[in-house]
Design an enzyme around this catalytic site. Sequence first.
Site, PDB file in Angstrom:
ATOM      1  N   TYR A  32     -10.537   0.569   2.888  1.00  0.00           N
ATOM      2  CA  TYR A  32      -9.723  -0.404   2.153  1.00  0.00           C
ATOM      3  C   TYR A  32     -10.641  -1.188   1.212  1.00  0.00           C
ATOM      4  CZ  TYR A  32      -5.291  -2.204   0.953  1.00  0.00           C
ATOM      5  OH  TYR A  32      -4.144  -2.465   0.241  1.00  0.00           O
ATOM      6  N   LEU A  33     -11.249  -0.398   0.329  1.00  0.00           N
ATOM      7  CA  LEU A  33     -12.348  -0.892  -0.499  1.00  0.00           C
ATOM      8  C   LEU A  33     -11.907  -2.014  -1.433  1.00  0.00           C
ATOM      9  CD1 LEU A  33     -13.937   2.551  -1.436  1.00  0.00           C
ATOM     10  CD2 LEU A  33     -14.478   1.049   0.507  1.00  0.00           C
ATOM     11  N   GLY A  36     -16.311  -6.005  -3.521  1.00  0.00           N
ATOM     12  CA  GLY A  36     -17.558  -6.192  -2.774  1.00  0.00           C
ATOM     13  C   GLY A  36     -18.166  -4.849  -2.386  1.00  0.00           C
ATOM     14  N   HIS A  37     -17.330  -3.931  -1.893  1.00  0.00           N
ATOM     15  CA  HIS A  37     -17.823  -2.589  -1.557  1.00  0.00           C
ATOM     16  C   HIS A  37     -18.322  -1.869  -2.819  1.00  0.00           C
ATOM     17  CE1 HIS A  37     -14.683  -2.981   1.776  1.00  0.00           C
ATOM     18  NE2 HIS A  37     -15.812  -2.813   2.440  1.00  0.00           N
ATOM     19  N   GLN A  61     -16.138  -1.760  17.571  1.00  0.00           N
ATOM     20  CA  GLN A  61     -16.508  -3.115  17.138  1.00  0.00           C
ATOM     21  C   GLN A  61     -15.319  -4.073  17.130  1.00  0.00           C
ATOM     22  OE1 GLN A  61     -17.887  -1.541  13.152  1.00  0.00           O
ATOM     23  NE2 GLN A  61     -17.135  -3.522  12.441  1.00  0.00           N
ATOM     24  N   SER A 186     -11.549  -7.050   3.056  1.00  0.00           N
ATOM     25  CA  SER A 186     -10.362  -6.210   3.246  1.00  0.00           C
ATOM     26  C   SER A 186      -9.276  -7.004   3.959  1.00  0.00           C
ATOM     27  CB  SER A 186     -10.716  -4.973   4.077  1.00  0.00           C
ATOM     28  OG  SER A 186     -11.783  -4.283   3.483  1.00  0.00           O
ATOM     29  N   ARG A 187      -9.674  -8.005   4.741  1.00  0.00           N
ATOM     30  CA  ARG A 187      -8.686  -8.783   5.510  1.00  0.00           C
ATOM     31  C   ARG A 187      -7.960  -9.819   4.650  1.00  0.00           C
ATOM     32  NH1 ARG A 187     -12.695  -7.988   9.947  1.00  0.00           N
ATOM     33  NH2 ARG A 187     -11.583  -6.861  11.586  1.00  0.00           N
TER      34      ARG A 187
HETATM   35  O1  PAF Z   1     -19.175  -4.152   7.549  1.00  0.00           O
HETATM   36  C1  PAF Z   1     -18.433  -3.225   7.926  1.00  0.00           C
HETATM   37  O2  PAF Z   1     -17.501  -2.822   7.221  1.00  0.00           O
HETATM   38  C2  PAF Z   1     -18.670  -2.571   9.272  1.00  0.00           C
HETATM   39  O3  PAF Z   1     -19.071  -3.495  10.215  1.00  0.00           O
HETATM   40  C3  PAF Z   1     -19.646  -1.388   9.211  1.00  0.00           C
HETATM   41  C4  PAF Z   1     -21.048  -1.827   8.801  1.00  0.00           C
HETATM   42  C5  PAF Z   1     -19.141  -0.347   8.222  1.00  0.00           C
HETATM   43  C6  PAF Z   1     -19.745  -0.721  10.586  1.00  0.00           C
HETATM   44  O4  PAF Z   1     -18.523  -0.246  11.013  1.00  0.00           O
END
Ligand code: PAF
Length: 279
Positions: A32-33, A36-37, A61, A186-187
Amino acid sequence: MDIFHTIPAVRDFVRQARARGRVVGLVPTMGYLHEGHLELMRQAKKQCDIVVTSIFVNPTQFGPGEDLATYPRDLNRDAAMARGVGVDAIFNPGVEEIYPPGYSTYINVERLTEKLCGAARPGHFRGVATVVAKLFNIVRPDYAFFGQKDAQQALVIKRMTADLHMDVEVVVVPTVREQDGLAMSSRNIYLNPAQRQAALVLSRSLNKAAAAVKAGQRDVSKIRQLVVDLIRAEPLAEIEYVEIYSYPDLEQTKVLDGAALLALAVKIGRARLIDNIIL
Ligand code: PAF
């Protein structure tokens, strides 16, 4: 741009690039770029010949009750955006490719993970460190790119790569913000217009703290209180934490006498937003 779903396929791609002497960069993401990405990818393109972006919503995570099931996913949209900035390959594995049945090895980075998001989200950094170590082992990048918005995550990954002698250079790229100051995430998609407006209190409070420091304030509890008071005045915002630690060690500090990280996590509606500034 290629899209790979399996470990052997992406490994093969990277192996061939390496055989041609190419420098390989990795931008790990959960998809969900946003801008920032894309900035991480642009930096990666500047520094590397070949850029691989991983898109994987990493279940380990997320804690119980968090947004794993509803985390936004849209591979077609992400692929178009990544292609637009020149990414060479996307690695988009399924959960079983990364965590096959019987999987039982995790990486635990101690100390740095005991505070801030680590304290608020038990197990979060264990999941992050584990998946990033896996991605490093799968792709074997020369460079890997992370955003400063996740300041603690960047420190944890740097610690892990140093402690485990991983042959990768971690590059941390400054936070990208919307024009009005909201850090890209993304949130942010979870925010309705009123909540989106309320979310500006995060960057506003960081700026207020930075201005106080510039004006000579060195007392950490007073700087912290400025931030807390400003956020509490915003009815839609609920503070999870506001903390100031020495940077990059994340040790307790009462007086600013070197670089310090002011980091905060705030819930607005169902969005948990984080932001930070180095004082
Ligand atoms: O920052 C994130 O999007 C995530 O924590 C990562 C580094 C891709 C690991 O899942």
